[in-house]
Design a protein around this motif. Structure first.
Motif, PDB file in Angstrom:
ATOM      1  N   ILE A  13     -31.345 -19.587  56.181  1.00 20.11           N
ATOM      2  CA  ILE A  13     -30.481 -19.112  57.174  1.00 20.11           C
ATOM      3  C   ILE A  13     -31.099 -18.084  57.695  1.00 20.11           C
ATOM      4  CG2 ILE A  13     -28.361 -18.115  57.776  1.00 20.11           C
ATOM      5  CD1 ILE A  13     -27.159 -20.007  55.193  1.00 20.11           C
ATOM      6  N   ALA A  14     -31.466 -17.224  56.894  1.00 22.79           N
ATOM      7  CA  ALA A  14     -32.354 -15.923  57.572  1.00 22.79           C
ATOM      8  C   ALA A  14     -33.625 -16.243  58.405  1.00 22.79           C
ATOM      9  CB  ALA A  14     -32.619 -14.814  56.416  1.00 22.79           C
ATOM     10  N   THR A  15     -34.383 -17.411  57.828  1.00 20.11           N
ATOM     11  CA  THR A  15     -35.308 -17.542  58.515  1.00 20.11           C
ATOM     12  C   THR A  15     -35.048 -18.236  60.032  1.00 20.11           C
ATOM     13  OG1 THR A  15     -36.909 -18.054  56.692  1.00 20.11           O
ATOM     14  CG2 THR A  15     -37.489 -19.233  58.830  1.00 20.11           C
ATOM     15  N   PHE A  16     -34.125 -19.043  60.219  1.00 15.60           N
ATOM     16  CA  PHE A  16     -33.591 -19.737  61.568  1.00 15.60           C
ATOM     17  C   PHE A  16     -33.362 -18.188  62.327  1.00 15.60           C
ATOM     18  CE2 PHE A  16     -30.156 -20.582  64.364  1.00 15.60           C
ATOM     19  CZ  PHE A  16     -30.843 -21.506  65.078  1.00 15.60           C
ATOM     20  N   PHE A  17     -32.421 -17.406  61.783  1.00 12.88           N
ATOM     21  CA  PHE A  17     -32.041 -16.202  62.635  1.00 12.88           C
ATOM     22  C   PHE A  17     -33.021 -15.272  62.754  1.00 12.88           C
ATOM     23  CE2 PHE A  17     -27.863 -17.654  61.361  1.00 12.88           C
ATOM     24  CZ  PHE A  17     -27.256 -17.960  62.592  1.00 12.88           C
ATOM     25  N   GLU A  18     -34.186 -15.297  62.129  1.00  6.78           N
ATOM     26  CA  GLU A  18     -35.282 -14.340  62.329  1.00  6.78           C
ATOM     27  C   GLU A  18     -36.009 -14.659  63.745  1.00  6.78           C
ATOM     28  OE1 GLU A  18     -37.382 -11.242  61.945  1.00  6.78           O
ATOM     29  OE2 GLU A  18     -36.215 -11.767  60.277  1.00  6.78           O
ATOM     30  N   THR A  19     -35.832 -15.924  64.042  1.00  6.99           N
ATOM     31  CA  THR A  19     -36.637 -16.681  65.266  1.00  6.99           C
ATOM     32  C   THR A  19     -35.698 -16.463  66.542  1.00  6.99           C
ATOM     33  OG1 THR A  19     -35.852 -18.945  64.978  1.00  6.99           O
ATOM     34  CG2 THR A  19     -37.975 -18.194  63.732  1.00  6.99           C
ATOM     35  N   GLN A  20     -34.512 -16.147  66.477  1.00  4.25           N
ATOM     36  CA  GLN A  20     -33.671 -15.985  67.527  1.00  4.25           C
ATOM     37  C   GLN A  20     -33.717 -14.563  68.282  1.00  4.25           C
ATOM     38  OE1 GLN A  20     -31.868 -18.766  68.141  1.00  4.25           O
ATOM     39  NE2 GLN A  20     -33.298 -19.415  66.562  1.00  4.25           N
ATOM     40  N   ASP A  22     -31.624 -12.717  69.359  1.00  4.11           N
ATOM     41  CA  ASP A  22     -30.480 -11.666  68.949  1.00  4.11           C
ATOM     42  C   ASP A  22     -31.018 -10.438  68.518  1.00  4.11           C
ATOM     43  OD1 ASP A  22     -28.630 -13.567  69.540  1.00  4.11           O
ATOM     44  OD2 ASP A  22     -28.813 -14.600  67.732  1.00  4.11           O
ATOM     45  N   VAL A  23     -30.107  -9.384  68.866  1.00  6.16           N
ATOM     46  CA  VAL A  23     -30.554  -7.901  68.348  1.00  6.16           C
ATOM     47  C   VAL A  23     -30.237  -7.941  67.085  1.00  6.16           C
ATOM     48  CG1 VAL A  23     -30.273  -5.412  68.891  1.00  6.16           C
ATOM     49  CG2 VAL A  23     -30.467  -7.079  70.756  1.00  6.16           C
ATOM     50  N   ASP A  24     -28.885  -8.212  66.473  1.00  2.84           N
ATOM     51  CA  ASP A  24     -28.348  -7.974  65.355  1.00  2.84           C
ATOM     52  C   ASP A  24     -28.408  -9.101  64.479  1.00  2.84           C
ATOM     53  OD1 ASP A  24     -26.987  -7.432  63.118  1.00  2.84           O
ATOM     54  OD2 ASP A  24     -24.742  -7.330  64.165  1.00  2.84           O
ATOM     55  N   LYS A  25     -29.654  -9.496  64.069  1.00  2.00           N
ATOM     56  CA  LYS A  25     -29.968 -10.837  63.268  1.00  2.00           C
ATOM     57  C   LYS A  25     -29.082 -10.796  62.062  1.00  2.00           C
ATOM     58  CE  LYS A  25     -34.600 -10.645  65.024  1.00  2.00           C
ATOM     59  NZ  LYS A  25     -34.427 -11.855  66.333  1.00  2.00           N
ATOM     60  N   ALA A  26     -29.161  -9.656  61.202  1.00  2.19           N
ATOM     61  CA  ALA A  26     -28.476  -9.646  59.895  1.00  2.19           C
ATOM     62  C   ALA A  26     -26.774 -10.052  60.075  1.00  2.19           C
ATOM     63  CB  ALA A  26     -28.695  -8.163  59.366  1.00  2.19           C
ATOM     64  N   GLY A  27     -26.569  -9.331  61.283  1.00  3.73           N
ATOM     65  CA  GLY A  27     -25.016  -9.767  61.821  1.00  3.73           C
ATOM     66  C   GLY A  27     -24.682 -11.300  61.946  1.00  3.73           C
ATOM     67  N   ARG A  28     -25.674 -12.032  62.556  1.00  3.06           N
ATOM     68  CA  ARG A  28     -25.679 -13.367  62.849  1.00  3.06           C
ATOM     69  C   ARG A  28     -25.683 -14.137  61.186  1.00  3.06           C
ATOM     70  NH1 ARG A  28     -26.803 -15.701  67.656  1.00  3.06           N
ATOM     71  NH2 ARG A  28     -26.204 -17.380  66.499  1.00  3.06           N
ATOM     72  N   VAL A  29     -26.713 -13.631  60.343  1.00  4.61           N
ATOM     73  CA  VAL A  29     -26.837 -14.309  59.006  1.00  4.61           C
ATOM     74  C   VAL A  29     -25.523 -14.126  58.343  1.00  4.61           C
ATOM     75  CG1 VAL A  29     -27.828 -14.075  56.576  1.00  4.61           C
ATOM     76  CG2 VAL A  29     -29.255 -13.881  58.943  1.00  4.61           C
ATOM     77  N   ALA A  30     -24.860 -12.846  58.398  1.00 11.95           N
ATOM     78  CA  ALA A  30     -23.573 -12.605  57.616  1.00 11.95           C
ATOM     79  C   ALA A  30     -22.389 -13.503  58.481  1.00 11.95           C
ATOM     80  CB  ALA A  30     -23.304 -11.080  57.784  1.00 11.95           C
ATOM     81  N   ALA A  31     -22.587 -13.717  59.713  1.00  7.22           N
ATOM     82  CA  ALA A  31     -21.409 -14.326  60.287  1.00  7.22           C
ATOM     83  C   ALA A  31     -21.446 -15.905  59.947  1.00  7.22           C
ATOM     84  CB  ALA A  31     -21.592 -14.369  61.841  1.00  7.22           C
TER      85      ALA A  31
END
Length: 74
Positions: A13-20, A22-31
């Motif tokens: 999940i984190a790897t996916f959002f790392e490529t996006q 978005d500024v708040d990648k950790a927030g997207r992982v949390a969501a």
């Protein structure tokens, strides 16, 4: 679920959002974790973090810590 599988899933999940962009990648992982992981999985994730969180990438760890803190406040 085995701890290894849980860590692998959180890291994916984190790897996916790392490529996006978005500024708040950790927030997207949390969501994502909050929206799609059931309470038992989040409980297992909490236990894993309390034991040191071995194997979690920094982004997966930050996202996990955020979602668990949000669940505590709710």
């Amino acid at each position: 679920m085995s701890p290894e599988k849980m860590v692998r899933m959180a890291n994916q999940i984190a790897t996916f959002f790392e490529t996006q962009p978005d500024v708040d990648k950790a927030g997207r992982v949390a969501a994502h974790l909050g929206d799609f992981w059931e309470p038992r999985m989040l409980g297992q994730l909490r236990t894993h973090l309390e034991a040191g969180g071995d194997g979690l990438t920094p982004l997966a760890r930050e996202g996990a810590e955020r979602v668990l803190a949000e669940k505590e406040r709710a």
